[in-house]
Design an enzyme around this catalytic site. Structure first.
Site, mmCIF file in Angstrom:
data_model
loop_
_atom_site.group_PDB
_atom_site.id
_atom_site.type_symbol
_atom_site.label_atom_id
_atom_site.label_comp_id
_atom_site.label_asym_id
_atom_site.label_seq_id
_atom_site.Cartn_x
_atom_site.Cartn_y
_atom_site.Cartn_z
ATOM 1 N N PHE A 149 0.817 -1.223 0.000
ATOM 2 C CA PHE A 149 0.000 0.000 0.000
ATOM 3 C C PHE A 149 0.846 1.266 0.000
ATOM 4 O O PHE A 149 0.369 2.334 -0.370
ATOM 5 C CB PHE A 149 -0.928 0.014 1.230
ATOM 6 C CG PHE A 149 -0.244 0.463 2.502
ATOM 7 C CD1 PHE A 149 -0.133 1.816 2.802
ATOM 8 C CD2 PHE A 149 0.314 -0.456 3.387
ATOM 9 C CE1 PHE A 149 0.517 2.240 3.965
ATOM 10 C CE2 PHE A 149 0.970 -0.038 4.538
ATOM 11 C CZ PHE A 149 1.063 1.312 4.818
ATOM 12 N N LYS A 173 -1.292 -6.869 -9.379
ATOM 13 C CA LYS A 173 -2.225 -7.056 -8.255
ATOM 14 C C LYS A 173 -1.807 -6.035 -7.201
ATOM 15 O O LYS A 173 -0.942 -6.291 -6.370
ATOM 16 C CB LYS A 173 -2.101 -8.491 -7.727
ATOM 17 C CG LYS A 173 -3.309 -9.047 -7.002
ATOM 18 C CD LYS A 173 -3.778 -8.242 -5.822
ATOM 19 C CE LYS A 173 -2.925 -8.410 -4.587
ATOM 20 N NZ LYS A 173 -3.310 -7.421 -3.516
ATOM 21 N N GLU A 176 -4.939 -3.769 -1.957
ATOM 22 C CA GLU A 176 -6.392 -3.542 -1.934
ATOM 23 C C GLU A 176 -6.745 -2.314 -1.079
ATOM 24 O O GLU A 176 -7.897 -1.919 -1.001
ATOM 25 C CB GLU A 176 -7.131 -4.798 -1.437
ATOM 26 C CG GLU A 176 -6.812 -5.271 -0.030
ATOM 27 C CD GLU A 176 -5.566 -6.159 0.063
ATOM 28 O OE1 GLU A 176 -4.540 -5.856 -0.599
ATOM 29 O OE2 GLU A 176 -5.611 -7.139 0.833
ATOM 30 N N ARG A 177 -5.731 -1.705 -0.429
ATOM 31 C CA ARG A 177 -6.036 -0.546 0.417
ATOM 32 C C ARG A 177 -6.032 0.762 -0.364
ATOM 33 O O ARG A 177 -6.712 1.708 0.004
ATOM 34 C CB ARG A 177 -5.046 -0.492 1.581
ATOM 35 C CG ARG A 177 -5.401 -1.561 2.614
ATOM 36 C CD ARG A 177 -4.525 -1.504 3.806
ATOM 37 N NE ARG A 177 -3.459 -2.499 3.718
ATOM 38 C CZ ARG A 177 -2.498 -2.639 4.594
ATOM 39 N NH1 ARG A 177 -2.438 -1.830 5.632
ATOM 40 N NH2 ARG A 177 -1.585 -3.563 4.453
ATOM 41 N N SER A 226 5.431 -7.057 3.170
ATOM 42 C CA SER A 226 6.051 -7.404 4.445
ATOM 43 C C SER A 226 6.796 -8.738 4.327
ATOM 44 O O SER A 226 6.518 -9.547 3.430
ATOM 45 C CB SER A 226 4.987 -7.459 5.536
ATOM 46 O OG SER A 226 3.927 -8.291 5.123
ATOM 47 N N CYS A 281 9.539 1.892 3.394
ATOM 48 C CA CYS A 281 10.503 0.820 3.664
ATOM 49 C C CYS A 281 11.907 1.388 3.776
ATOM 50 O O CYS A 281 12.812 0.711 4.231
ATOM 51 C CB CYS A 281 10.436 -0.235 2.588
ATOM 52 S SG CYS A 281 11.007 0.398 1.029
ATOM 53 N N GLU A 383 9.595 -4.486 12.731
ATOM 54 C CA GLU A 383 9.254 -3.271 11.985
ATOM 55 C C GLU A 383 7.940 -2.702 12.539
ATOM 56 O O GLU A 383 6.948 -3.422 12.629
ATOM 57 C CB GLU A 383 9.080 -3.644 10.504
ATOM 58 C CG GLU A 383 8.732 -2.467 9.624
ATOM 59 C CD GLU A 383 8.502 -2.892 8.163
ATOM 60 O OE1 GLU A 383 7.843 -3.921 7.922
ATOM 61 O OE2 GLU A 383 8.993 -2.174 7.273
HETATM 62 P P1 NAD Z 1 1.609 -6.588 2.934
HETATM 63 O O1 NAD Z 1 2.653 -7.640 3.012
HETATM 64 O O2 NAD Z 1 0.487 -6.629 3.917
HETATM 65 O O3 NAD Z 1 0.905 -6.617 1.489
HETATM 66 C C1 NAD Z 1 1.659 -6.644 0.310
HETATM 67 C C2 NAD Z 1 0.853 -7.365 -0.764
HETATM 68 O O4 NAD Z 1 0.626 -8.717 -0.355
HETATM 69 C C3 NAD Z 1 -0.523 -6.754 -1.023
HETATM 70 O O5 NAD Z 1 -0.761 -6.703 -2.399
HETATM 71 C C4 NAD Z 1 -1.471 -7.694 -0.312
HETATM 72 O O6 NAD Z 1 -2.747 -7.773 -0.926
HETATM 73 C C5 NAD Z 1 -0.768 -9.031 -0.394
HETATM 74 N N1 NAD Z 1 -1.084 -9.891 0.756
HETATM 75 C C6 NAD Z 1 -1.459 -9.492 1.996
HETATM 76 N N2 NAD Z 1 -1.653 -10.563 2.789
HETATM 77 C C7 NAD Z 1 -1.378 -11.660 2.043
HETATM 78 C C8 NAD Z 1 -1.374 -13.064 2.318
HETATM 79 N N3 NAD Z 1 -1.689 -13.548 3.521
HETATM 80 N N4 NAD Z 1 -1.032 -13.898 1.335
HETATM 81 C C9 NAD Z 1 -0.691 -13.428 0.121
HETATM 82 N N5 NAD Z 1 -0.684 -12.112 -0.193
HETATM 83 C C10 NAD Z 1 -1.014 -11.229 0.755
HETATM 84 O O7 NAD Z 1 2.367 -5.188 2.965
HETATM 85 P P2 NAD Z 1 1.752 -3.734 3.104
HETATM 86 O O8 NAD Z 1 1.235 -3.548 4.485
HETATM 87 O O9 NAD Z 1 0.845 -3.459 1.968
HETATM 88 O O10 NAD Z 1 3.068 -2.848 2.890
HETATM 89 C C11 NAD Z 1 3.966 -2.543 3.916
HETATM 90 C C12 NAD Z 1 5.131 -3.501 3.957
HETATM 91 O O11 NAD Z 1 5.814 -3.488 2.705
HETATM 92 C C13 NAD Z 1 6.176 -3.096 4.982
HETATM 93 O O12 NAD Z 1 6.647 -4.261 5.608
HETATM 94 C C14 NAD Z 1 7.263 -2.442 4.161
HETATM 95 O O13 NAD Z 1 8.546 -2.447 4.745
HETATM 96 C C15 NAD Z 1 7.209 -3.284 2.934
HETATM 97 N N6 NAD Z 1 7.824 -2.608 1.802
HETATM 98 C C16 NAD Z 1 9.024 -3.066 1.363
HETATM 99 C C17 NAD Z 1 9.666 -2.435 0.304
HETATM 100 C C18 NAD Z 1 10.991 -2.942 -0.208
HETATM 101 O O14 NAD Z 1 11.331 -2.629 -1.334
HETATM 102 N N7 NAD Z 1 11.731 -3.722 0.559
HETATM 103 C C19 NAD Z 1 9.066 -1.333 -0.317
HETATM 104 C C20 NAD Z 1 7.825 -0.893 0.159
HETATM 105 C C21 NAD Z 1 7.211 -1.551 1.216
#
Ligand code: NAD
Length: 498
Positions: A149, A173, A176-177, A226, A281, A383
């Site tokens: 998101f 994909k 969804e937020r 994450s 991140c 985190e």
């Molecule tokens: P998230 O892991 O909750 O979601 C990321 C994606 O995974 C979304 O599209 C979501 O729909 C999907 N998802 C969520 N739950 C799932 C599940 N159980 N099974 C399969 N897919 C699922 O992350 P977020 O809250 O949207 O974003 C924040 C996180 O992203 C933080 O941990 C941040 O550090 C990380 N991030 C990392 C980078 C990097 O390049 N390392 C960059 C930006 C954000």
């Protein structure tokens, strides 16, 4: 209520699952729209469209593909204000920061505009008698991206910009937020001349992600989110024979040496710790002053700066940061603050209970500062992803170097110093993927590559730059012989170059 639909084959596609996700306005706490959550069958329909579109797109010469990228960049730039408003209204970051989010994505599109040059292969004339060897990079087919998101503009463009420029079609994909901006970007790519089906947006949750990870026609999956989910995506995608890169969470440290320009370092830290409500991140949620004197001076200056921070709605041009993305995320951050207190860290500034007049139900969290945080604390190990800065005091350079090096995450790190030799040694020895020297958020420019180490990234190719091109292409090497004269004898041993 407004419904956010999938975007497939160049037009909106209504969801059939009867499952929806709530999209909030983080300023007010209200649900402003509902996003369709895809079934595996809907994902499959999009993949079939993408597979068909990819054949003609791959056969389009690279210069024409680059022209689409040039036009896309121009279209996005011309609509920057409106796109940034859409982004802010679902994410909560302030408008100027939303423009930065889109601009950083456009910089990858600029890189993709040079794809005819980047895709030129290698050639060896006369590798043997009458033998030439050459190699070329070819697209994979249908690729997919699953995005978080916190950068709904930049991260989709990191992925589809390069994947499509090299001749793949793409299924995005998004989170969804905040799903509206990615759909607008796909519409603009079609307006720029990409054929329908080359970029498709399928909204969804775990059901859609699992369908991507198991779909036989999807060749590569890029994920950012994450760490637990990144690790799952990496393992599942790889087990299904896909190429996978999966970027995870982070806990970036800013090390302050005693000789640093402290006034500048504090300004940098405040922006990097609290900007975008800490939901980056590459935020700097941990600061490591070296030596007691540095720690005392740093704490005092941080307090002065925190006092001047202005938290406001995302449309408030004078606000430094806006609300966090959801009520659940706000509660999670506040739980971590309580955990820090329970673990024995000193809570110097408490951001809990912050309210904004007229927006009492918004997802706001005030700036929070902890001192005397210890490496064994859970709030240090994990985190938090909110406007929470933790001071971890170190006595020596070696101790300060060990902290980020031994931390489970290894995305980014920064060192603040005037000593070039110390900075050089730190950059060389630290066990982290991206390093800033007097640069608080060392996100590499688009023609370099982005990627962390340890639990911050699974897989071995980074995002964008030449690594991105490698991820979305496969190499073919051709050995050609044009013999002269008489027929040569059969060879029964492996040919070698003598
Ligand atoms: P998230 O892991 O909750 O979601 C990321 C994606 O995974 C979304 O599209 C979501 O729909 C999907 N998802 C969520 N739950 C799932 C599940 N159980 N099974 C399969 N897919 C699922 O992350 P977020 O809250 O949207 O974003 C924040 C996180 O992203 C933080 O941990 C941040 O550090 C990380 N991030 C990392 C980078 C990097 O390049 N390392 C960059 C930006 C954000």
């Amino acid at each position: 209520m407004r419904q956010i639909q999938h975007y497939v084959d160049g037009s909106s596609m209504a969801g059939t699952s009867d499952r929806f996700g709530d999209v909030f306005n983080p300023n007010t706490g209200e649900v402003q729209a509902r996003v369709c959550l895809a079934t595996a069958a809907e994902l499959d329909a999009a993949v079939q469209v993408a597979a068909k579109a990819q054949i003609g797109w791959a056969a389009t010469n690279p210069q024409r593909r680059a022209r689409v990228m040039f036009d896309f960049k121009r279209l996005v730039e011309g609509r920057m204000d409106g796109l940034a408003e859409i982004l802010s209204s679902e994410h909560g970051k302030v408008i100027a920061d939303s423009k930065g989010d889109i601009q950083r994505g456009l910089e990858v599109i600029e890189f993709a505009c040079g794809i005819p040059h980047i895709l030129k292969g290698e050639y060896t004339e006369g590798a043997g008698p009458g033998i030439d060897v050459y190699s070329m990079r070819q697209p994979l087919g249908v690729c997919a991206g699953i995005t978080p998101f916190n950068f709904p503009g930049m991260i989709p463009m990191w992925m589809f910009g390069i994947a499509i420029a090299v001749g793949n079609s793409f299924i995005l994909k998004p989170s969804e937020r905040d799903p509206t901006l990615p759909v607008r970007l796909a519409e603009l790519l079609m307006e720029a001349g990409a054929p329908a089906g080359v970029l498709n947006v399928v909204h969804g949750d775990k059901v859609a992600v699992d369908a991507i990870l198991h779909h036989p026609l999807i060749r590569a999956v890029s994920f950012v989110g994450s760490s637990d989910i990144a690790s799952y995506v990496y393992a599942t995608g790889a087990a299904n024979g896909k190429r996978v890169q999966a970027m995870g969470g982070a806990k970036n440290h800013g090390v302050i040496l005693p000789d640093a320009d402290l006034d500048q370092a504090v300004k940098d830290l405040i922006g990097a710790a609290y900007g975008s409500a800490g939901e980056r991140c590459m935020a700097l949620p941990v600061v490591v002053p070296v030596g007691e004197k540095t720690a005392v001076a740093l704490r005092e200056k941080l307090l002065t700066e925190i006092d001047t921070l202005r938290i406001g709605v995302s449309t408030d041009a004078s606000a430094h940061y806006g609300p966090v993305v959801s009520a659940a995320h706000k509660a999670r951050i506040e739980n971590y603050i309580q955990m820090g207190v329970d673990e024995g860290a000193e809570l110097v500034v408490d951001g809990r209970g912050f309210t904004l007049q007229g927006y009492e139900n918004g997802f706001f969290v005030g700036p929070t500062l902890f001192d005397h945080v210890k490496p064994e604390m859970k709030t240090y190990q994990e985190e938090i992803f909110g406007p929470v800065l933790q001071i971890v005091r170190a006595e020596t350079f070696e101790e300060a170097l060990r902290l980020p090096s031994e931390h489970p995450y290894g995305n980014g790190v920064a060192i603040f110093t005037r000593n070039g030799r110390a900075a050089r040694e730190f950059a060389s020895r630290v066990n982290v993927g991206m390093v800033g020297i007097n640069v608080p958020i060392p996100v590499p420019v688009a023609y370099h590559t982005f990627g962390g180490w340890k639990r911050s990234a699974f897989g071995d190719t980074n995002q964008h730059g030449v690594e991105g091109v490698k991820f979305y292409t496969k190499v073919k090497t051709i050995t050609a012989r044009w013999p002269e004269g008489s027929v040569e004898d059969s060879a029964f041993v492996i040919p070698t170059m003598k």
